[in-house]
Design a protein around this motif. Sequence first.
Motif, PDB file in Angstrom:
ATOM      1  N   UNK A 134      -2.731  -1.581  -3.201  1.00 34.14           N
ATOM      2  CA  UNK A 134      -1.897  -2.265  -4.191  1.00 34.14           C
ATOM      3  C   UNK A 134      -2.494  -3.621  -4.532  1.00 34.14           C
ATOM      4  N   UNK A 135      -2.619  -3.892  -5.825  1.00 34.29           N
ATOM      5  CA  UNK A 135      -3.115  -5.185  -6.283  1.00 34.29           C
ATOM      6  C   UNK A 135      -2.441  -5.558  -7.591  1.00 34.29           C
ATOM      7  N   UNK A 138       8.786   3.475   0.060  1.00 32.00           N
ATOM      8  CA  UNK A 138       9.097   2.331   0.912  1.00 32.00           C
ATOM      9  C   UNK A 138       7.829   1.607   1.335  1.00 32.00           C
ATOM     10  N   UNK A 139       6.745   2.358   1.579  1.00 33.49           N
ATOM     11  CA  UNK A 139       5.467   1.735   1.896  1.00 33.49           C
ATOM     12  C   UNK A 139       4.977   0.855   0.758  1.00 33.49           C
ATOM     13  N   UNK A 140       5.133   1.341  -0.474  1.00 30.34           N
ATOM     14  CA  UNK A 140       4.740   0.558  -1.647  1.00 30.34           C
ATOM     15  C   UNK A 140       5.610  -0.691  -1.772  1.00 30.34           C
ATOM     16  N   UNK A 141       6.912  -0.542  -1.553  1.00 29.59           N
ATOM     17  CA  UNK A 141       7.840  -1.680  -1.663  1.00 29.59           C
ATOM     18  C   UNK A 141       7.481  -2.761  -0.643  1.00 29.59           C
ATOM     19  N   UNK A 142       7.162  -2.355   0.590  1.00 27.08           N
ATOM     20  CA  UNK A 142       6.791  -3.327   1.610  1.00 27.08           C
ATOM     21  C   UNK A 142       5.491  -4.032   1.234  1.00 27.08           C
ATOM     22  N   UNK A 150      -1.068   0.503  -8.211  1.00 27.95           N
ATOM     23  CA  UNK A 150      -1.179   1.209  -6.937  1.00 27.95           C
ATOM     24  C   UNK A 150      -2.180   2.341  -7.125  1.00 27.95           C
ATOM     25  N   UNK A 151      -3.339   2.228  -6.490  1.00 25.28           N
ATOM     26  CA  UNK A 151      -4.395   3.228  -6.626  1.00 25.28           C
ATOM     27  C   UNK A 151      -4.458   4.050  -5.348  1.00 25.28           C
ATOM     28  N   UNK A 152      -4.467   5.359  -5.485  1.00 22.30           N
ATOM     29  CA  UNK A 152      -4.521   6.241  -4.319  1.00 22.30           C
ATOM     30  C   UNK A 152      -5.961   6.418  -3.856  1.00 22.30           C
TER      31      UNK A 152
END
Length: 204
Positions: free
Chosen positions: A107-108, A191-195, A124-126
């Motif tokens: 995430x950037x 939730x991982x992205x939110x954190x 968010x790049x996988x």
Amino acid sequence: MVKIHPDKALIPRVSVAGKDKASPFLTTEKETFTIWMRSLVFHTKGCTVFDSKGNLIYRVDNYSSKSFTEVYLMDLYGEILFTLHQKKSGIFKSWEGYNSSGTRFHLRKSFKISPTCSSSSYKVVMGPGGSDDKQSCYRIVNRGSKFTIEDGSGRLMAEVKKKQSNVNGLEFGEDVLTMVVEPQVDHSFIMGIVIAYSLLRCKL
């Protein structure tokens, strides 16, 4: 004082009815969660997440009083679901998240000019590294009082905003949020992205 969650004892581990056994975090319908941007562990930073029934689902507990570069998203029982690691290139910071099943994201902040001054976006790049724009991407759009998470086609996956209360006109603090996750979405990934997003914006 408004209650963030009901007074309930910790529930025993049980199978999740109505959900894919191979992916217990996959939503079958729209689900609502409460995010309290505080840890239940005394003298630690972190956050605590409850489902719509008041059951504790996720937690983040940081035991270091100094700045940190690695954070763990855990379930109720302390099992690590996502490891989040800070990456730094020059003056720019980003966060990378990964789990044991091989899901990995980076995430950037997106530095493209926003069509409106009232919103900003994060990418968010996988996959490892997160530098190839051809990889599968998601987007976080911050619209002031709320933010949304969308997939590459613009489909809404989740929305997070300040939690509202209709109990005697009382309100929650700024650190209590509502997260609504759309159907057929892995809410542990969300939730991982939110954190990671909260860490990048120094909100955690």
